[in-house]
Motif scaffolding. Structure first.
Motif, mmCIF file in Angstrom:
data_model
loop_
_atom_site.group_PDB
_atom_site.id
_atom_site.type_symbol
_atom_site.label_atom_id
_atom_site.label_comp_id
_atom_site.label_asym_id
_atom_site.label_seq_id
_atom_site.Cartn_x
_atom_site.Cartn_y
_atom_site.Cartn_z
ATOM 1 N N UNK A 1 13.855 8.921 -18.491
ATOM 2 C CA UNK A 1 13.580 8.868 -17.195
ATOM 3 C C UNK A 1 12.610 7.904 -16.985
ATOM 4 N N UNK A 2 12.343 6.786 -18.552
ATOM 5 C CA UNK A 2 11.389 5.876 -18.609
ATOM 6 C C UNK A 2 11.831 4.764 -18.052
ATOM 7 N N UNK A 3 12.279 4.958 -16.978
ATOM 8 C CA UNK A 3 12.457 3.432 -15.701
ATOM 9 C C UNK A 3 12.548 3.376 -14.560
ATOM 10 N N UNK A 4 11.713 4.913 -14.238
ATOM 11 C CA UNK A 4 11.299 5.802 -13.109
ATOM 12 C C UNK A 4 9.625 6.067 -13.540
ATOM 13 N N UNK A 5 9.292 7.107 -14.607
ATOM 14 C CA UNK A 5 8.644 7.248 -14.782
ATOM 15 C C UNK A 5 7.591 6.734 -15.887
ATOM 16 N N UNK A 6 6.570 6.158 -15.603
ATOM 17 C CA UNK A 6 5.358 5.467 -16.332
ATOM 18 C C UNK A 6 4.667 6.790 -17.383
ATOM 19 N N UNK A 7 4.458 6.505 -18.353
ATOM 20 C CA UNK A 7 4.329 7.446 -19.194
ATOM 21 C C UNK A 7 2.718 8.221 -19.216
ATOM 22 N N UNK A 8 3.557 9.773 -18.787
ATOM 23 C CA UNK A 8 1.984 10.425 -17.729
ATOM 24 C C UNK A 8 2.096 11.612 -18.095
ATOM 25 N N UNK A 9 0.911 12.763 -17.397
ATOM 26 C CA UNK A 9 0.643 13.844 -17.759
ATOM 27 C C UNK A 9 0.462 14.180 -16.631
ATOM 28 N N UNK A 10 1.684 15.188 -15.343
ATOM 29 C CA UNK A 10 1.552 15.281 -14.292
ATOM 30 C C UNK A 10 0.474 16.521 -13.641
ATOM 31 N N UNK A 11 -0.570 16.537 -12.875
ATOM 32 C CA UNK A 11 -1.641 17.401 -12.805
ATOM 33 C C UNK A 11 -0.998 18.296 -11.173
ATOM 34 N N UNK A 12 -0.460 17.303 -10.093
ATOM 35 C CA UNK A 12 -0.032 17.580 -8.736
ATOM 36 C C UNK A 12 1.617 17.082 -8.569
ATOM 37 N N UNK A 13 2.256 17.917 -9.229
ATOM 38 C CA UNK A 13 3.455 16.751 -8.415
ATOM 39 C C UNK A 13 4.702 18.514 -8.246
ATOM 40 N N UNK A 14 5.567 18.577 -6.971
ATOM 41 C CA UNK A 14 5.571 17.770 -5.855
ATOM 42 C C UNK A 14 3.538 16.849 -5.193
ATOM 43 N N UNK A 15 3.925 15.803 -4.818
ATOM 44 C CA UNK A 15 2.085 14.844 -4.322
ATOM 45 C C UNK A 15 2.421 14.775 -2.338
ATOM 46 N N UNK A 16 1.416 14.730 -1.864
ATOM 47 C CA UNK A 16 1.489 14.064 -0.250
ATOM 48 C C UNK A 16 2.236 13.057 -0.605
ATOM 49 N N UNK A 17 2.528 12.662 0.463
ATOM 50 C CA UNK A 17 3.504 11.160 0.772
ATOM 51 C C UNK A 17 2.676 10.286 1.097
ATOM 52 N N UNK A 18 3.243 8.784 0.019
ATOM 53 C CA UNK A 18 2.491 7.846 0.635
ATOM 54 C C UNK A 18 1.796 7.676 1.239
ATOM 55 N N UNK A 19 1.884 7.546 2.743
ATOM 56 C CA UNK A 19 0.852 7.152 4.104
ATOM 57 C C UNK A 19 -0.374 7.737 4.704
ATOM 58 N N UNK A 20 -0.331 9.077 2.931
ATOM 59 C CA UNK A 20 -1.867 10.585 3.137
ATOM 60 C C UNK A 20 -2.508 9.429 2.058
ATOM 61 N N UNK A 21 -1.721 8.304 1.085
ATOM 62 C CA UNK A 21 -2.752 8.141 -0.027
ATOM 63 C C UNK A 21 -4.018 7.637 -0.111
ATOM 64 N N UNK A 22 -4.620 7.340 1.115
ATOM 65 C CA UNK A 22 -5.730 6.495 1.132
ATOM 66 C C UNK A 22 -6.425 8.138 1.639
ATOM 67 N N UNK A 23 -6.555 8.461 2.046
ATOM 68 C CA UNK A 23 -6.909 9.878 2.477
ATOM 69 C C UNK A 23 -6.821 11.038 2.092
ATOM 70 N N UNK A 24 -5.899 10.900 1.025
ATOM 71 C CA UNK A 24 -6.172 11.494 -0.630
ATOM 72 C C UNK A 24 -7.180 11.559 -1.503
ATOM 73 N N UNK A 25 -6.893 10.255 -1.549
ATOM 74 C CA UNK A 25 -8.003 9.428 -2.497
ATOM 75 C C UNK A 25 -9.330 9.547 -2.108
ATOM 76 N N UNK A 26 -9.750 8.960 -0.805
ATOM 77 C CA UNK A 26 -11.406 9.621 -0.357
ATOM 78 C C UNK A 26 -11.630 11.492 -0.825
ATOM 79 N N UNK A 27 -10.836 12.379 -0.277
ATOM 80 C CA UNK A 27 -11.276 13.445 -0.350
ATOM 81 C C UNK A 27 -10.739 13.721 -2.019
ATOM 82 N N UNK A 28 -10.372 13.116 -2.907
ATOM 83 C CA UNK A 28 -10.135 13.801 -4.256
ATOM 84 C C UNK A 28 -11.102 13.147 -5.167
#
Length: 247
Positions: A33-60
Motif C-alpha cells: 500500500x506504499x503508493x496509496x498511503x503515506x506512513x500513518x497512524x489512523x485515528x478516524x477511518x473512514x472519515x468525512x468526504x473532502x468537501x467537508x474538510x474545511x469545516x471538519x478541520x475548524x471543528x476538530x
C-alpha cells in the motif's frame, strides 16, 4: 456537516517527512500500500468526504485546543494476525497509553459517526508490510533485530487526507495543530512523504519507492473483494497483538 463517511478520506498522524526514511525503506520492501498511503497512524477511518474538510478541520481544532502535542517513539515491531495466511507487520508509536486513547476519544466525540477505530479497540499502529505466514513476519523481526534505530517524533498535528479513488494515492489537504486551535490548509495538497534522493517531486518519489519493492503496489488485499474499501488490513484492531522488541 452531514454525517457522511467515506473510505477515500482519513484523519491520521503522519510522521514528518525528514523522519520517514527508515520507515519508508522498510515499507518499500514489504508494504503493497506504499503508493496509496503515506506512513500513518489512523485515528478516524473512514472519515468525512473532502468537501467537508474545511469545516471538519475548524471543528476538530476547537475540540483539540486543550490537548497538547506529545512525543512518540517507533521502537517496536509488532504484528496482527488476521487468519492463518494473513498477517500485518507494524511499528508501535510508543507514548503514554493515555495520550493516544484520549486523542482518539476527543476525535470520535467530534465525529461520532467515524468511530470505527475506537469501536474495534483502538491500537495505534503504523503499517509496514503484509505477509502470508507468521514465519515470514518473524523472519523480518529477526532480520532487523539489533539494526533498527528508534525513530522519535512529535505528534504535533493531525492530517486530513483524501484520495480520488480506491487505487489513487492519498494527499494531505488540511492539518490541525494539537493544543492551539490552529488549522492549516495545504495548497497544493501534498503527499507528505520522504523524498528519495534523485526524485524530482512527491509523485515521482512514491513511484520510485515501489519500483524496486517485492510487493505489487496495485494488488488488492487478500480475501477482500472490495480492495481498500472495507479492508481488514487498515481497519482491523485486535486487542492482543503479538510483538517483538527491536533491541
Amino acid at each position: 456537516m452531514h454525517r457522511t463517511k467515506v473510505h477515500t478520506s482519513a484523519l491520521c498522524f503522519i510522521p514528518p517527512p525528514d523522519a520517514q526514511e527508515a520507515i519508508q525503506r522498510l515499507r518499500q520492501l514489504h508494504d503493497r500500500q506504499i503508493r496509496r498511503w503515506p506512513p500513518h497512524v489512523n485515528v478516524c477511518y473512514p472519515f468525512v468526504p473532502l468537501p467537508e474538510f474545511e469545516a471538519a478541520a475548524s471543528h476538530l481544532a476547537s475540540c483539540l485546543r486543550g490537548f497538547p502535542p506529545f512525543d512518540v517513539t517507533f521502537r517496536q515491531l509488532r504484528h496482527f494476525a488476521h487468519g492463518k495466511k494473513s498477517f500485518t507487520a507494524w511499528l508501535d508509536p510508543e507514548a503514554s497509553a493515555l495520550q493516544w486513547q484520549e486523542l482518539v476519544e476527543l476525535c470520535t466525540r467530534a465525529f461520532p459517526h467515524c468511530s470505527e477505530q475506537k469501536q474495534r479497540g483502538f491500537v495505534p499502529h503504523l503499517t509496514v508490510g503484509q505477509f502470508q505466514s507468521e514465519r515470514e513476519v518473524q523472519a523480518l523481526e529477526e532480520s532487523i533485530r539489533g539494526s533498527w534505530d528508534s525513530v522519535r517524533v512529535q505528534v504535533a498535528d493531525l492530517a486530513l487526507i483524501s484520495r480520488e479513488g480506491q487505487d489513487q494515492p492519498f494527499f494531505v489537504h488540511w492539518r490541525v495543530r494539537l493544543g492551539s486551535g490552529v488549522t492549516m490548509r495545504e495548497s497544493p495538497p501534498s503527499r507528505s512523504v520522504w523524498l528519495q534522493p534523485g526524485t524530482g517531486d512527491e509523485r515521482e518519489a512514491v513511484q520510485s519507492l515501489t519500483s524496486g519493492g517485492t510487493q505489487d503496489a496495485n494488488a488488492k488485499e487478500e480475501n477482500d473483494p472490495k480492495g481498500d474499501e472495507g479492508s481488514t488490513l487498515e481497519t482491523y484492531e485486535p486487542k492482543s497483538p503479538n510483538s517483538s522488541r527491536l533491541e
